[in-house]
Design an enzyme around this catalytic site. Structure first.
Site, PDB file in Angstrom:
ATOM      1  N   SER A  65       0.831  -1.200   0.000  1.00  0.00           N
ATOM      2  CA  SER A  65       0.000   0.000   0.000  1.00  0.00           C
ATOM      3  C   SER A  65       0.873   1.261   0.000  1.00  0.00           C
ATOM      4  CB  SER A  65      -0.951  -0.039   1.206  1.00  0.00           C
ATOM      5  OG  SER A  65      -1.906   0.988   1.129  1.00  0.00           O
ATOM      6  N   ASP A  74      -8.665  -3.414  -6.477  1.00  0.00           N
ATOM      7  CA  ASP A  74      -8.611  -4.284  -5.300  1.00  0.00           C
ATOM      8  C   ASP A  74      -9.461  -3.761  -4.155  1.00  0.00           C
ATOM      9  OD1 ASP A  74      -7.213  -2.154  -4.216  1.00  0.00           O
ATOM     10  OD2 ASP A  74      -5.382  -3.260  -3.801  1.00  0.00           O
ATOM     11  N   HIS A 106      -7.538  -5.464  -0.852  1.00  0.00           N
ATOM     12  CA  HIS A 106      -6.324  -4.687  -0.615  1.00  0.00           C
ATOM     13  C   HIS A 106      -5.466  -5.216   0.529  1.00  0.00           C
ATOM     14  CE1 HIS A 106      -3.761  -1.209  -1.001  1.00  0.00           C
ATOM     15  NE2 HIS A 106      -3.967  -0.857   0.251  1.00  0.00           N
TER      16      HIS A 106
END
Length: 666
Positions: A256, A568, A621
């Site tokens: 991320s 995602d 995610h």
């Protein structure tokens, strides 16, 4: 026996006569006294009538008893019992990747470095105000979040940074948790890195060959070095791991926002002191085998715009629509969203994820790279998109005020520029607010000017945020950039504000290094928003996602005021995949040494049942960190494999087609 029956019969026959004789013997006054005594002995003439309190106590007792009984069974059952039940329902469970690859003979080779993303790393208190007594070295972020419920305003105060400097407020020190425990679990039972760590351990890894590069994710990237020397610590730990593992280079796993943070690190470590780490231009070539980016928002995320603009995302917007006013002024009398906006707007890291590249990347008023997209959730989930008709969506309009504005051609829309609008006329009853936000300085005139502009693309989003949040963006401009470089030889690009923008910086001179972009696909992901003005209230945020805006069967991409594209659930495919699909592919001005890049997409499949937890084929995610296919790819590279040995690119989306629509000088 006959004698007993006769005695019983006599007793039964005599009893009524005895009672009647007794009643006859009593005087009227004495009868009243007897009745009173009977009532005292039985104060509740109807024993079936339960009071409300008794019912509640009974219900709580039953729930607690069942809970403790289930806990007893959980602790008493054999450890293999859940697996036995799962296999009985779903069939034999495949071996975890670590077990499978150990059977193949794979063993630990390259040290592994984890770089957490935003919000997933734990933060603990080292110094605080009097309201935080007893919390020394207790987690304020991550874990159980107990203090959030016990003392919410104190928690907000200590989680906020100084609004002018972006560093610690006076008398407060909150620091990142160190070690693997910093981000193995976000909360009890909710894994982040734990599954991946466990599988690495199965092929021989241990703590000396794994390193969690934890940092204070609230700070700007350069400020993590200024305050905590985090970048220097990462450099030293990587050098130590390489030196103590036979010279084997590290495999880095950013997730991320950690993807952007490590991109910043690779430029910092090369740059000369005092701005950089002084490692020289060949440091990455000597120390890094591969960077395997997981769910990387290379070009930012539209979700960050909604968060900064109205402290919303799709889930919060739905909650506000379901229970209006609850989040704005909750049962404790706190303006919840206002406090959250005040706190998160002090976190400079959030500005690193504002969309980069402007209209060139994200699209303009009447075009976008993914304008024809399969965004039906069922089709995305089943991967049944080959014969399905795509829907035309103008994703370039990241913010539109009204559904009609979002869908009408720009030539038919009248717009009034907001940039020179005069702010003033404070919002109604603003003095009664629990917390002051920058919106109060805009006034009614400024709010109207924003809505009159009607449409905001990635190119005008920056001007919008400068208008509604000038203090926030003043700090952001000093630490981050969002454009596309014309000439990377320009000396200005040596400044750290450009280092986390892949469109305004070069990759290291490391031709033997590999870069992977690994992310989930097949989940509707926030891409653009329909907004409305909120009714004037005592204390309010003037803009809100219009959850009544629905596309229906004609356009399922629009649901609850949010346009979705493939991704995602957090990062759209365009942001996660473009750099490795085009801008870094081969030798380009952004990748002058020709570092090999690979796209590894993981098609989302939700868990088949509750026993599978968050699933082993998830592309979401965070849940993707438990995806068996991704874990296997990571373990193979850590054990020495190359991208070509993994099979090269593995693509399910239209990322290559979308990338070709983006006209960028390479």
């Amino acid at each position: 026996m006959s004698f007993l029956r006769r005695r019983k019969g006599k007793a039964e026959n005599l009893e009524p006569d005895h009672e009647s004789e007794t009643e006859k013997e009593h005087e009227p006054g004495e009868e009243k006294k007897t009745t009173t005594r009977r009532r005292r002995r039985n104060p509740n003439p109807n024993p079936n009538r339960w009071s409300c309190v008794a019912n509640c106590c009974w219900l709580i007792g039953v729930i607690c008893s069942i809970w403790w009984f289930l806990l007893f069974l959980l602790n008493a059952m054999p450890a293999s019992f859940p697996q036995y039940v799962t296999e009985a329902i779903t069939g034999p469970v495949s071996d975890p990747p670590g077990v499978k690859l150990r059977k193949e003979g794979l063993t630990a080779k390259h040290p592994v470095v984890f770089v957490p993303g935003i919000v997933t790393g734990g933060l603990e208190l080292w110094e605080g105000h009097s309201c935080a007594d007893g919390l020394f070295r207790k987690r304020l972020w991550g874990g159980t979040f107990g203090e959030l419920y016990k003392r919410p305003l104190c928690w907000v105060e200590h989680m906020s940074l100084d609004n002018e400097t972006g560093l610690d407020p006076a008398g407060i020190r909150v620091r990142p948790v160190s070690g693997l425990v910093a981000a193995d679990y976000f909360a009890p039972g909710y894994f982040v890195w734990a599954v991946l760590i466990a599988n690495l351990a199965r092929i021989g890894y241990e703590e000396k060959t794994m390193y969690m590069a934890s940092y204070d994710w609230r700070l700007s990237f350069q400020n993590t070095e200024v305050r905590d020397q985090t970048l220097s610590r990462i450099k030293s730990n990587i050098e130590l791991m390489v030196a103590t593992n036979g010279g084997n280079k590290v495999v880095v796993l950013p997730h991320s926002m950690g993807v952007l943070y490590f991109l910043h690190f690779m430029k910092w470590v090369e740059a000369p002191a005092p701005m950089g780490g002084g490692g020289g231009s060949d440091w990455c070539a000597k120390h890094i085998k591969a960077v395997m980016n997981i769910g990387g928002p290379f070009l930012g995320v539209p979700k960050a715009v909604a968060g900064l603009f109205s402290i919303e995302a799709k889930d919060i917007a739905v909650a506000r629509a379901f229970a209006p006013g609850v989040l704005d002024k909750d049962v404790f009398g706190l303006q919840t969203l206002q406090h959250m906006m005040r706190m998160t707007r002090t976190w400079d890291s959030t500005m690193s994820m504002i969309p980069k590249g402007g209209d060139t990347i994200w699209g303009g008023l009447d075009w976008s790279p993914e304008e024809y997209c399969h965004c039906d959730a069922k089709k995305l989930k089943n991967n049944d998109t080959k014969d399905a008709e795509p829907y035309g969506v103008n994703y370039g309009r990241i913010i539109s005020f009204g559904k009609d504005v979002a869908e009408t051609h720009s030539s038919k829309i009248e717009r009034i520029d907001f940039r020179d609008a005069v702010k003033g006329n404070l919002l109604a009853n603003a003095t009664h607010c629990d917390v002051w936000t920058e919106y109060h300085d805009m006034g009614v005139g400024g709010v109207k000017a924003v809505s009159d502009y009607k449409i905001y693309t990635a190119g005008s989003i920056l001007d919008l945020l400068h208008f509604v949040a000038p203090k926030l963006m003043a700090r952001g401009d000093a630490h981050f950039s969002y454009g596309i470089a014309d000439n990377l030889d320009d000396p200005k690009y040596e400044h750290y504000k450009y280092w986390s923008n892949p469109l305004e910086t070069r990759l290291p001179n490391a031709p033997d290094m590999e870069i992977y972009s690994m992310y989930g696909v097949g989940i509707p992901t926030e891409r653009a928003y329909v907004y409305k003005l909120t009714p004037t209230a005592e204390c309010y945020i003037p803009f809100q996602i219009d959850t009544s805006a629905e596309g229906g069967s004609d356009n399922p991409c629009l649901k609850g005021g949010v346009y979705s594209a493939d991704g995602d659930e957090t990062v759209p495919v365009l942001s996660a995949g473009f750099m490795c699909a085009k801008a870094w592919r081969g030798k380009t001005r952004f990748n002058p040494s020709g570092i090999r890049t690979y796209l590894r997409e993981y098609d989302h499949a939700p868990p088949a049942n509750l026993l599978e937890g968050r699933g082993t084929q998830s592309g979401a995610h965070v849940d993707i960190m438990g995806n068996f296919a991704l874990i296997e790819d990571v373990l193979r590279v850590a054990a020495g494999a190359t991208g070509d040995e993994l099979g090269g690119d593995k693509v399910h989306s239209d990322i290559f087609k979308w990338s070709e629509r983006i006209n960028i000088d390479l």
